[in-house]
Design an enzyme around this catalytic site. Structure first.
Site, PDB file in Angstrom:
ATOM      1  N   HIS A 262     -10.137  -5.980   9.644  1.00 50.71           N
ATOM      2  CA  HIS A 262     -10.807  -5.814   8.355  1.00 50.71           C
ATOM      3  C   HIS A 262     -12.190  -5.184   8.508  1.00 50.71           C
ATOM      4  CE1 HIS A 262      -7.746  -8.820   7.458  1.00 50.71           C
ATOM      5  NE2 HIS A 262      -7.900  -8.569   6.171  1.00 50.71           N
TER       6      HIS A 262
ATOM      7  N   GLU B 116       0.809  -1.227   0.000  1.00 55.68           N
ATOM      8  CA  GLU B 116       0.000   0.000   0.000  1.00 55.68           C
ATOM      9  C   GLU B 116       0.840   1.274   0.000  1.00 55.68           C
ATOM     10  OE1 GLU B 116      -2.778  -3.221   1.118  1.00 55.68           O
ATOM     11  OE2 GLU B 116      -0.719  -2.688   1.680  1.00 55.68           O
TER      12      GLU B 116
ATOM     13  N   PHE C 211      -6.381  -1.033   5.826  1.00 54.44           N
ATOM     14  CA  PHE C 211      -5.055  -1.027   5.214  1.00 54.44           C
ATOM     15  C   PHE C 211      -4.592   0.378   4.841  1.00 54.44           C
ATOM     16  CE2 PHE C 211      -6.247  -5.452   3.334  1.00 54.44           C
ATOM     17  CZ  PHE C 211      -6.311  -5.976   4.619  1.00 54.44           C
TER      18      PHE C 211
END
Length: 330
Positions: A134, A65, A91
């Protein structure tokens, strides 16, 4: 505004159509991220873009990322209009240096000579049984930083119009989508349209109490408003649509009209979106308020994997209804 007889698209389809139309309109637009090409993202939102635009404009990246977000910043500085896709909002923590210290500041630090016309597209929301890494809703982090715009669509119509505006904007824009709403359907007109960033929308008019709700909480607030109506309470539901720029005028006007306010957001309540919006309303509508502004956010714990515990952490219709009844004395 959409009409009832407009064609129906899911929120995911509306986002894909917005990106598709902008890529056809402007060859500088491209998208990059993990699994955006053949897979069309883990949620299949972008499926088919690779077939139309090829691997040069729909670019699969390594699992890095910071790296590909930095490539996006550089591409934007040199005249392209990248969409950087981060599959889970959690993320984005890995890309914060590129967004906070680079994308947000380059225009300012260059005396206006450089622009960073890029979109960072990512997700928010719990309820998917994906556990603590998540399932977070971290959109408030980006809104804290001068130089970044932050968009939170709640309907297919809004998702398409806001995405098109974000892609055309000369500033870095973070578009955060509720991953649990990709299959929600709604009217989306076929003709070209955009929605300006920073303009709130009244999803339901009311007179007794204002419910300010963002993203995933808009349908929850509308459900609560239906229940409250049966109890004799008229609730107005207003969606800011972007938390920066923020349509302070619309929020204050609604609060001044109803005199009672609840602010609902799926991010953590502490130091979050609910706090900022409540502060804006408390300052701007102080003399019209009959009660303190009530805030409802996610429980201040990591999102549990256990389904019953996870559900407890998310703001609910029941919590909104009970808060509204208390504020209205009914």
């Amino acid at each position: 505004m959409p009409e009832a007889d407009d064609r129906q698209l899911t929120l995911g389809e509306a986002i894909k159509e917005a990106i598709q139309e902008e890529m056809r309109r402007d060859e500088r637009v491209f998208i990059m991220g993990e699994d955006v090409a053949e897979a069309g993202t883990p949620f299949r939102v972008l499926a088919g873009l690779l077939d139309e635009f090829g691997a040069e404009r729909v670019v699969n990246t390594p699992i890095s990322e910071p790296g590909f977000t930095g490539i996006g910043v550089g591409a934007a500085m040199t005249g392209l209009r990248p969409i950087v896709d981060i599959m889970f909002g959690d993320f984005t923590t890995l890309a914060m240096d590129q967004m906070v210290n680079q994308a947000a500041k380059i225009h300012y630090m260059s005396g206006g000579k450089w622009k960073v016309p890029m979109v960072l597209r990512t997700t928010l929301g719990a309820g998917r049984r994906s556990a603590a890494q998540h399932s977070q809703s971290l959109h408030a982090w980006f809104a804290h930083i001068p130089g970044l715009k932050v968009v939170l669509p709640s309907t297919p119509y809004d998702a398409k119009g806001l995405m098109k505006s974000a892609i055309r904007d000369d500033n870095p824009v973070v578009v955060v989508e509720d991953k649990m709403m990709y299959r929600v359907k709604g009217p989306v007109p076929e003709e070209e349209y955009t929605i300006p960033l920073g303009v709130a929308d009244i999803k339901r008019a009311g007179s007794d109490i204002t419910i300010v709700a963002t993203s995933s909480m808009v349908p929850v607030a509308l459900g609560a408003a239906d229940t409250l109506e049966k109890a004799g309470i008229s609730a107005e539901v207003i969606d800011p649509r972007s938390i920066w720029p923020l349509d302070e005028k619309a929020l204050i006007e609604s609060a001044s009209k109803t005199s009672r306010v609840i602010v609902v957001d799926e991010g953590y309540a502490r130091y979050g979106v609910t706090a900022e919006i409540a502060s804006v309303i408390a300052e701007g509508a102080f003399f019209n308020l009959e009660a303190p502004v009530k805030r409802i956010g996610a429980m201040h714990v990591p999102v549990p994997f256990s389904p019953p515990l996870e559900d407890l952490t998310i703001p609910s219709e029941k919590a909104i209804v009970e808060a509204a009844q208390e504020l209205c004395g009914k």
